[in-house]
Design an enzyme around this catalytic site. Structure first.
Site, PDB file in Angstrom:
ATOM      1  N   GLY A 383       0.678  -1.271   0.126  1.00  0.00           N
ATOM      2  CA  GLY A 383       0.009  -0.147  -0.068  1.00  0.00           C
ATOM      3  C   GLY A 383       0.728   1.006   0.083  1.00  0.00           C
ATOM      4  N   SER A 384       0.324   2.295   0.600  1.00  0.00           N
ATOM      5  CA  SER A 384       0.859   3.494   0.734  1.00  0.00           C
ATOM      6  C   SER A 384       2.363   3.778   1.144  1.00  0.00           C
ATOM      7  CB  SER A 384       0.030   4.667   1.559  1.00  0.00           C
ATOM      8  OG  SER A 384      -1.317   4.726   0.959  1.00  0.00           O
ATOM      9  N   ALA A 385       2.934   2.606   1.975  1.00  0.00           N
ATOM     10  CA  ALA A 385       4.075   2.724   2.437  1.00  0.00           C
ATOM     11  C   ALA A 385       5.280   2.974   1.436  1.00  0.00           C
ATOM     12  CB  ALA A 385       4.550   1.179   3.130  1.00  0.00           C
TER      13      ALA A 385
END
Length: 696
Positions: A383-385
């Site tokens: 995800g956004s990591a």
């Protein structure tokens, strides 16, 4: 008238043939005497040497394997000495003689017979009854030779012939192991559970069992129990011997077929170091194949030792944090937690933790098992990591610049598709630059970067998405510079490279840009953040920082090799661009709208990082739930912000969508940062031997 002499009359009575016989006998003895004289005088020394002729054979014997220590010199993998009963096969020792030895030894020791096969019993019977076996040989097989003949002979052995039990079956098991030895080679017959009584009685009867002896052997032991056990890997036993797929390679290096060898992970990676150098023994045999002398020509060298980068006390406490988090998970599918920590400058791995719930009879159990290897060989949607890599990809692709990096966050809806938006902005329009896009975790900003990289610079609601699929290749190429989607270079074999989505439909490129398409390992996202923290220098993680010898008292000796940090590449962004993204990651933990400000804004060490919540599909052990929609919670960050020394990633997959998990991974990360900087654990050792600031 002449008168005949009486003597002449008598002499005439001796036949001519008898005289001839005397002459022949005389000549024969003369020739024999001459020949014997020749053999004794001329050839005597030669034949004397022939009688005394001997044959010398050099054999190699194993030495204790090197140990594995943590960064403070605590033994993690050791050797436990134990008694063993061995057999050295004499030159030309016949199968029947070996049968006698095995039968005799079976009266004194017990040996596991579970691995005795029907073929083993037939081999034993054949060696015990050679004459009967020959009688049974069918006429049709008389023309066969070697193995083909033997196979036909074995077919004549009946089940009632081989109904061995008790000591007879033990003799079969012993004979099987003895048969694995070549001439003057040594094999272990028993090294598990050898009792003092067995040692005593075998020693008493050694004279009756040629080649049998009592020796000292070793087994791997793990003083720290299961700590990092899966990372260490395994060593084969003598029965398993060399791995089948590496036999030729290892034989060429001087190994024997029944040698023990590291077969996985650290034991395999550092086999050449840990194995040591075999002891060399020279055996001399005479013409009767009797061993005349045995001499040790080289005492061998114990394997060297590995000094790890991991402090066992810190590792154990991080494992406890992961275990506690796993126990508290509410989702019925959430069965694992991964935590990885490393030094961004030299690659030292400080913690490599994986914990999983057990699985039995088709369901998850409350038993917690070690899965440290999962940090390197399992992959998940992060995800956004990974958005910091996307922003830097935009810089490297020149679709944004330090002077022009503002875009509007707004729901994106293309012809025939559902709207795509950021979590914090489902309906409005918000102007963001690269810093605030990272701070607030804008999906739309990343999607518009992908559009620009694919050749589409404008957006119109309800319009078409018209980007070049080359954007997939571009993003993967840029991500690889950070270690995403490629091997990190850690000193472990069989590291996973993650998983690439297969479709090149351009809508997936939008998901790809904010971490919703390709899958990465926890170790990969740790290296990705370490690369940013280290000013764009990508260093491979390392578990071993030095090779050490053994001291005279058997402890950890001097340094043989100091393993230097391995710089894999520099990313293609400028220092100003990297610092810009670093500032955005600092806003994530300290900005007024940062997604991780709640945990880190007041922490006593300056942390930067990135949160992530990825929509994913379940791929755990519960077959009936394969493909169910789940959420992966992730966090990756570093500290101190101005001079990074500690990078951490937390990955908690398979959360239920209705579970509040937005801050789950960052809360676990906070505990690890707090442990590292504020809690009581043994201080790290001085790494000056191997530390290098790779960004200088």
């Amino acid at each position: 008238m002449s008168i005949m002499n009486p003597k002449d009359k008598k002499a005439s009575h001796i036949p001519f043939r008898l005289n001839l016989l005397f002459v022949i006998v005389f000549l024969s003895f003369s020739i024999l005497i001459i020949r014997l004289s020749y053999l004794q005088i001329v050839k005597g020394s030669e034949f004397d040497a022939l009688v005394k002729r001997t044959e010398t054979t050099t054999t190699s014997l194993s030495v204790p394997r090197g140990l594995i220590y943590d960064s403070l010199g605590n033994v993690l993998v050791g050797n436990q000495a134990k008694k063993s009963i061995t057999y050295t096969r004499l030159t030309d020792q016949s199968p029947s003689e070996m049968i006698d030895i095995a039968t005799q030894l079976s009266k004194f020791v017990t040996i596991d017979t579970d691995n005795v096969t029907e073929r083993d019993r037939k081999d034993f019977w054949a060696a015990s009854n050679p004459d009967e076996l020959a009688k049974r040989t069918p006429k049709s097989a008389k023309s066969l030779t070697g193995g083909d003949l033997y196979e036909k002979q074995l077919e004549t052995i009946k089940e009632e012939d081989i109904g061995y039990g008790g000591t007879d079956l033990i003799a079969v098991a012993i004979f099987k192991k003895m048969n694995q030895a070549s001439a003057l080679a040594t094999v272990t017959l028993k090294n598990d559970g050898v009792t003092e009584e067995e040692v005593a009685v075998v020693n008493e009867h050694l004279a009756q069992m040629s080649g049998i002896s009592v020796a000292t052997d070793w087994d791997r032991e793990y003083p720290q129990d299961d700590l990092l056990r899966s990372i260490f890997g395994k060593v084969t036993n003598e029965q398993t011997g060399l791995p089948e797929d590496r036999v030729k390679e290892l034989l060429s290096k001087g190994y024997s077929l029944n040698d023990r060898i590291g077969s996985s992970y650290l034991e395999k990676q550092y086999e050449d170091v840990l194995a040591g150098t075999k002891r060399q023994v020279k055996s001399t045999t005479n013409t009767a194949n009797e061993v005349v002398t045995t001499e040790e020509v080289y005492e061998g060298k114990k394997g060297d030792n590995l000094l790890l980068t991991i402090n066992s006390d810190f590792q154990r406490q991080v494992e406890q944090i992961a275990t506690n988090a796993l126990i508290e998970l509410k989702s019925p599918l959430a069965d694992r937690v991964y935590i990885t920590a490393m030094n961004p400058k030299n690659g030292d791995v400080y913690a490599m933790v994986g914990k999983k719930k057990g699985f039995e009879d088709g369901r998850l159990t409350n038993e917690i098992t070690d899965d440290a290897l999962g940090t390197a060989n399992t992959s998940y949607g992060m995800g956004s990591a990974i958005k910091a890599a996307t922003v830097l990809a935009g810089y490297m692709d020149n679709v944004i610049t330090l002077d022009d990096n503002t875009m509007v966050d707004e729901p994106l809806q293309f012809q025939g598709s559902q709207p795509k938006s950021s979590i914090f902005n489902r309906n409005g329009s918000i102007e963001l630059n690269d810093l605030t896009a990272l701070e607030r975790s804008s999906n739309v900003y990343m999607m518009k970067l992908a559009m620009r990289m694919g050749g589409q610079n404008t957006y119109k609601k309800g319009g078409t998405l018209n980007i070049d699929p080359v954007v997939f290749d571009k993003l993967r190429g840029y991500y690889a510079q950070f270690g995403l989607g490629v091997r990190t270079g850690i000193d472990l074999p069989n590291e996973s490279v993650g998983y690439q989505g297969q479709s090149r439909e351009t809508f997936y490129a939008l998901d790809f840009a904010y971490g919703q398409y390709d899958l990465y390992t926890p170790l990969q996202i740790t290296q990705y953040m370490a690369t940013i923290a280290n000013d764009g220098v990508r260093v491979s993680p390392r578990l071993v920082k030095a090779i050490r010898g053994t001291s005279e008292d058997g402890g950890l000796g001097g340094i043989q090799t100091a393993i230097q940090p391995n710089v894999m590449n520099h990313i293609g962004a400028t220092q100003d661009q990297i610092e810009r993204v670093q500032a955005g990651l600092h806003l994530v933990t300290h900005g007024s709208q940062g997604t991780a400000r709640g945990d880190f804004s007041n922490f006593n060490h300056d942390v930067a990082g990135k949160t992530g919540t990825a929509e994913a599909f379940y791929d755990g052990p519960l077959e009936e739930h394969k493909g169910d929609s789940v959420i992966n919670s992730t966090f990756v960050g570093y500290a101190p912000y101005d001079d990074p020394e500690f990078v951490i990633s937390v990955v908690i997959p398979y959360q239920s969508e209705d579970t509040s998990i937005e801050t789950l991974a960052q809360s676990v990360a906070y505990e690890v940062f707090d442990l590292y900087y504020n809690k009581d654990w043994t201080e790290k050792t001085d790494n000056s031997e191997t530390d290098t600031n790779t960004n200088e």
